[in-house]
Write a protein that holds these residues in place. Structure first.
Motif, PDB file in Angstrom:
ATOM      1  N   LEU A  41     -75.483  22.335-106.824  1.00  0.00           N
ATOM      2  CA  LEU A  41     -74.091  22.730-106.612  1.00  0.00           C
ATOM      3  C   LEU A  41     -73.372  23.139-107.888  1.00  0.00           C
ATOM      4  O   LEU A  41     -72.209  23.556-107.832  1.00  0.00           O
ATOM      5  N   MET A  42     -74.045  23.064-109.028  1.00  0.00           N
ATOM      6  CA  MET A  42     -73.357  23.340-110.288  1.00  0.00           C
ATOM      7  C   MET A  42     -72.884  24.790-110.372  1.00  0.00           C
ATOM      8  O   MET A  42     -71.725  25.073-110.693  1.00  0.00           O
ATOM      9  N   LYS A  43     -73.756  25.725-110.071  1.00  0.00           N
ATOM     10  CA  LYS A  43     -73.369  27.134-110.142  1.00  0.00           C
ATOM     11  C   LYS A  43     -72.432  27.537-109.003  1.00  0.00           C
ATOM     12  O   LYS A  43     -71.454  28.260-109.238  1.00  0.00           O
ATOM     13  N   PRO A  44     -72.676  27.105-107.750  1.00  0.00           N
ATOM     14  CA  PRO A  44     -71.687  27.401-106.705  1.00  0.00           C
ATOM     15  C   PRO A  44     -70.299  26.858-107.029  1.00  0.00           C
ATOM     16  O   PRO A  44     -69.293  27.511-106.757  1.00  0.00           O
ATOM     17  N   LEU A  45     -70.252  25.654-107.642  1.00  0.00           N
ATOM     18  CA  LEU A  45     -68.944  25.087-108.000  1.00  0.00           C
ATOM     19  C   LEU A  45     -68.264  25.943-109.065  1.00  0.00           C
ATOM     20  O   LEU A  45     -67.035  26.110-109.046  1.00  0.00           O
ATOM     21  N   ASP A  46     -69.054  26.495-109.987  1.00  0.00           N
ATOM     22  CA  ASP A  46     -68.487  27.380-111.010  1.00  0.00           C
ATOM     23  C   ASP A  46     -67.783  28.578-110.392  1.00  0.00           C
ATOM     24  O   ASP A  46     -66.820  29.106-110.961  1.00  0.00           O
ATOM     25  N   GLY A 257     -75.440  34.516-108.545  1.00  0.00           N
ATOM     26  CA  GLY A 257     -74.783  35.598-109.262  1.00  0.00           C
ATOM     27  C   GLY A 257     -74.901  35.511-110.770  1.00  0.00           C
ATOM     28  O   GLY A 257     -74.483  36.436-111.473  1.00  0.00           O
ATOM     29  N   TYR A 258     -75.470  34.432-111.302  1.00  0.00           N
ATOM     30  CA  TYR A 258     -75.601  34.257-112.748  1.00  0.00           C
ATOM     31  C   TYR A 258     -77.025  34.592-113.198  1.00  0.00           C
ATOM     32  O   TYR A 258     -78.001  34.356-112.476  1.00  0.00           O
ATOM     33  N   THR A 272     -77.730  33.353-123.489  1.00  0.00           N
ATOM     34  CA  THR A 272     -76.442  33.827-122.987  1.00  0.00           C
ATOM     35  C   THR A 272     -76.484  33.895-121.471  1.00  0.00           C
ATOM     36  O   THR A 272     -77.422  34.454-120.896  1.00  0.00           O
ATOM     37  N   LYS A 273     -75.478  33.304-120.832  1.00  0.00           N
ATOM     38  CA  LYS A 273     -75.385  33.342-119.375  1.00  0.00           C
ATOM     39  C   LYS A 273     -74.348  34.381-118.978  1.00  0.00           C
ATOM     40  O   LYS A 273     -73.210  34.349-119.451  1.00  0.00           O
ATOM     41  N   LEU A 274     -74.746  35.307-118.112  1.00  0.00           N
ATOM     42  CA  LEU A 274     -73.848  36.371-117.664  1.00  0.00           C
ATOM     43  C   LEU A 274     -73.627  36.281-116.159  1.00  0.00           C
ATOM     44  O   LEU A 274     -74.521  35.890-115.404  1.00  0.00           O
TER      45      LEU A 274
END
Length: 377
Positions: A41-46, A257-258, A272-274
């Motif tokens: 859930l870390m990226k969805p929460l972002d 999406g990242y 680098t995260k885009l």
């Protein structure tokens, strides 16, 4: 199973709904609290709530849920934001029992996303911690990834439905589509292929039948909904992707999406995260192009950007220079950085896919239908 929208007008409203629901839950837990996040859930929460919003809700520290970690040190109130999975419940129970054995008193709350399941409550009961935990649910189902892309971000759905024959997530899919219709009105035409699609549509109609009198369902902004089961075509996902976005996913992996670029792209020790979306003008222009046409565009874009940067040398007054800095410079620098990343990514892709390998793969894939026909005959 998937559905898509074109120029969907309420993506921001969907994001706001989830953010507001999460904020209300956190506000109801008075005082300072720690947040323990399921890695899924870390990226969805972002995508729906940033660190600032969490801090405003008195979240003191954020921890990643680690199955190997038997205890977590923190404040007296702890909130777990997790998927409703049995293994996760066992980890949480271990944390609670570890605290109890050390005579540490805390308040524990579990927010299950997108809904709570009875089997999870059974695990907590079996581990003897149910009486120390309060359980909530957050319907964070459809995550806006772009202006016209919504995703459930449920990687476990395929195994659950097609391999284990469990229908746990069918209700989640149906409710997510109902949420869209609460914003845009009842979709008049629904088409589907497959058993799962029929189950979703039937459940959606049953739930909607109880809500049709509500005022939010009176309008109609979406004309058609198409539901397609994944088992209609298992082959296509295994075929070689030839678009730039597809090759980025094959080479680096895109999650919610990242994308993360390492030293081989950036030339720096730190990765680098885009965020890949239509807001990145360069990516939006090349994402659907055949990879063979991407370098040509990037080269012309580099020349165009250089020309715009050079314009500053012709500015005659301080006012013109100030206007250039205020209106153009930041955007040009952002595009230059993005261009550098995309050129670096293309170089890595080319290095990993030699011409001979690509041609061999494509030839094999083109022959698959012929092989199937011969086997049938």
């Amino acid at each position: 199973m998937a559905g898509s929208t074109t120029n969907f007008p309420n993506v921001q409203r969907i994001r706001d709904m989830v953010r507001n629901d999460l904020a209300s839950l956190l506000d109801s837990f008075k005082g300072k609290k720690d947040l323990v996040l399921d890695t899924e859930l870390m990226k969805p929460l972002d995508r729906v709530a940033g660190a600032t919003m969490l801090k405003q809700r008195h979240v003191d520290k954020i921890f990643k849920l680690d199955p190997t970690q038997k205890s977590i040190h923190g404040c007296k109130q702890r909130v777990y934001l997790v998927r409703p999975q049995m293994t996760t419940m066992k980890v949480i129970a271990d944390h609670v029992n570890s605290d109890r054995s050390s005579n540490i008193k805390r308040e524990y709350r579990i927010i299950m996303v997108p809904r709570k399941l009875h089997v999870c409550e059974m695990i907590l009961e079996h581990e003897g911690v149910m009486g120390y935990i309060m359980i909530h649910e957050l319907q964070m189902d459809l995550i806006p990834l772009d202006r016209d892309i919504l995703s459930l971000e449920l990687p476990q759905f395929f195994r659950s439905f097609y391999l284990d024959s469990e229908h746990t997530w069918i209700q989640t899919i149906a409710k997510s589509l109902i949420n869209i219709q609460a914003l845009c009105g009842i979709i008049p035409n629904v088409y589907g292929i497959g058993k799962g699609s029929k189950m979703v549509n039937d459940l959606m109609k049953n739930i909607l039948g109880e809500k049709l009198s509500g005022p939010d369902y009176s309008k109609c902004d979406i004309g058609n909904l198409i539901l397609i089961d994944r088992d209609v075509d298992f082959v296509t996902p295994f075929c070689s992707q030839l678009t730039y976005e597809g090759l980025l996913d094959d080479t680096f992996g895109i999650s919610c999406g990242y994308i993360e670029f390492g030293k081989d792209v950036t030339g720096k020790d730190q990765s680098t995260k885009l965020l890949l979306s239509s807001e990145d003008q360069i990516f939006d222009e090349v994402r659907n192009r055949n990879f063979s046409n991407v370098f040509e565009y990037l080269s012309s874009k580099a020349k165009s950007l250089q020309t715009e940067f050079d314009q500053r040398h012709g500015l005659e007054s301080v006012g013109d220079m100030k206007d250039f800095v205020a209106t153009k410079l930041r955007g040009l620098k952002a595009q230059k950085a993005a261009l550098s990343h995309h050129i670096g990514a293309c170089e890595v892709i080319l290095g990993k896919k030699t011409k001979g390998e690509v041609e061999e793969y494509l030839q094999t894939e083109h022959n698959v239908p012929k092989i199937n026909i011969q086997l049938i005959c």
